[in-house]
Design an enzyme around this catalytic site. Structure first.
Site, PDB file in Angstrom:
ATOM      1  CB  SER A  14      69.087 -88.923 -17.157  1.00 54.19           C
ATOM      2  OG  SER A  14      69.922 -88.936 -15.997  1.00 54.19           O
ATOM      3  CB  ILE A  17      72.948 -78.597 -15.927  1.00 55.07           C
ATOM      4  CG1 ILE A  17      72.818 -77.589 -14.781  1.00 55.07           C
ATOM      5  CG2 ILE A  17      73.607 -77.950 -17.138  1.00 55.07           C
ATOM      6  CD1 ILE A  17      74.143 -77.115 -14.213  1.00 55.07           C
ATOM      7  CG  ASP A  63      81.405 -94.818 -14.570  1.00 55.02           C
ATOM      8  OD1 ASP A  63      81.564 -93.580 -14.561  1.00 55.02           O
ATOM      9  OD2 ASP A  63      81.877 -95.565 -13.692  1.00 55.02           O
ATOM     10  CG  ASN A  90      75.838 -81.659 -17.594  1.00 58.18           C
ATOM     11  OD1 ASN A  90      75.864 -80.609 -16.958  1.00 58.18           O
ATOM     12  ND2 ASN A  90      75.073 -82.690 -17.248  1.00 58.18           N
ATOM     13  CB  SER A 148      81.711 -75.110 -11.587  1.00 58.54           C
ATOM     14  OG  SER A 148      81.191 -74.567 -10.377  1.00 58.54           O
ATOM     15  CB  SER A 150      83.525 -74.514  -8.086  1.00 57.83           C
ATOM     16  OG  SER A 150      82.336 -74.362  -7.340  1.00 57.83           O
ATOM     17  CD  GLN A 158      81.760 -76.497  -3.697  1.00 57.51           C
ATOM     18  OE1 GLN A 158      82.005 -75.330  -3.426  1.00 57.51           O
ATOM     19  NE2 GLN A 158      80.978 -76.837  -4.708  1.00 57.51           N
ATOM     20  CE1 TYR A 161      81.651 -80.220  -9.017  1.00 59.74           C
ATOM     21  CE2 TYR A 161      81.963 -78.005  -8.125  1.00 59.74           C
ATOM     22  CZ  TYR A 161      81.353 -78.869  -9.024  1.00 59.74           C
ATOM     23  OH  TYR A 161      80.442 -78.371  -9.926  1.00 59.74           O
ATOM     24  CE  LYS A 165      82.142 -79.486 -12.609  1.00 60.96           C
ATOM     25  NZ  LYS A 165      81.552 -79.953 -13.883  1.00 60.96           N
ATOM     26  CB  THR A 193      74.344 -71.437  -6.449  1.00 61.75           C
ATOM     27  OG1 THR A 193      75.584 -71.099  -5.812  1.00 61.75           O
ATOM     28  CG2 THR A 193      73.605 -72.449  -5.594  1.00 61.75           C
ATOM     29  CG  ASN A 199      72.852 -77.444  -5.545  1.00 61.97           C
ATOM     30  OD1 ASN A 199      71.680 -77.753  -5.702  1.00 61.97           O
ATOM     31  ND2 ASN A 199      73.452 -76.552  -6.322  1.00 61.97           N
TER      32      ASN A 199
END
Length: 259
Positions: A14, A17, A63, A90, A148, A150, A158, A161, A165, A193, A199
């Site tokens: 929605s 990305i 979810d 995603n 990512s 990351s 992070q 996070y 990833k 980024t 972010n």
């Protein structure tokens, strides 16, 4: 029309990305299904935009941390379109926080959404592709996961996070092996980024934003639309039919400049 008459599903579609991928794929002829977590207005807006230029789309709330949402999303797509050709994982979250006092619930929720959600969603999509069987060209479908940069580098705020990833990247490598015999290609894109809701608060500081831009050889931060083309490439059998288990950096050159 690289994806003409193909069916593409995207989680977290929605906004950001995911929305850019959904709209970009629809412009290339794909019939699109969007999973979203909570912003119904944003999901309806994405569907309306796609239908506005003659595309087909539906949105289903769910979810991704709940395994039942994966089977429900796939079932809705099959009911609407009869099949699935590409699944794009995603959906992800990154509530920035320091390591030493990281709340347990933040760690658990991040893992459940980013990694567990990817696992169950990709598994449900793969099972549907296997049920469909290979087409005459030997392909049964493709899975693309948004990992990512990351996954390859650390981040002070992070620590919860980056492992998820890295896990998503590893998941695509392993599923490429597990699903190749079924004619299913599995690949990952690794954004740098990108300016999204994740972010926007962190990059509201002009000093930090300028610093981040200065590390990128192309001289700018990414936009969600920058991911649409790479995902469409990986989804397209004619262009990427021999690509599986791959990871594609979409970072403006940031990673190779981190030395």
């Amino acid at each position: 029309m690289l994806l003409k008459d193909k069916v593409l599903l995207v989680t977290g579609g929605s906004k950001g990305i995911g929305r850019a991928i959904a709209i970009g794929a629809a412009r290339q002829g794909a019939r699109v299904g969007i999973n979203y977590a909570g912003d119904e207005a944003a999901a309806e807006s994405a569907v309306k935009e796609i239908r506005g230029f003659g595309g087909e789309a539906f949105a289903l709330r769910g979810d991704v941390a709940d395994p039942a949402s994966a089977t429900a999303f796939v079932a809705a797509a099959v009911e609407a379109y009869g099949r699935i050709d590409t699944f794009v994982n995603n959906a992800g979250i990154c509530p920035f926080h320091g390591f030493l006092d990281m709340p347990v619930d933040v760690v658990d929720r991040t893992i459940k959404v980013n990694l567990n959600g990817a696992y169950y969603m990709c598994q449900a999509a793969a099972n549907q592709m296997v049920r469909q069987g290979k087409k005459a060209n030997g392909f049964a479908g493709s899975i693309v996961a948004v990992s990512s940069i990351s996954a390859l580098v650390g981040g002070e705020f992070q620590t919860h996070y980056t492992p998820t990833k890295a896990g998503v990247l590893s998941l695509m490598q392993s599923t490429a092996i597990a699903l190749g015999k079924h004619g299913i290609r599995c690949n990952a894109v690794l954004p740098g980024t990108i300016l999204t809701d994740i972010n926007k608060d962190d990059l509201a500081d002009e000093g930090k934003r300028s610093y981040m831009e200065g590390r990128i050889p192309l001289g700018r931060l990414g936009q969600p639309e920058d991911l649409a083309g790479p995902v469409i490439f990986l989804a397209c059998e004619e262009l990427a039919g021999y690509v599986t288990g791959a990871s594609l950096l979409v970072d403006g050159g940031a990673f190779v400049n981190l030395q």
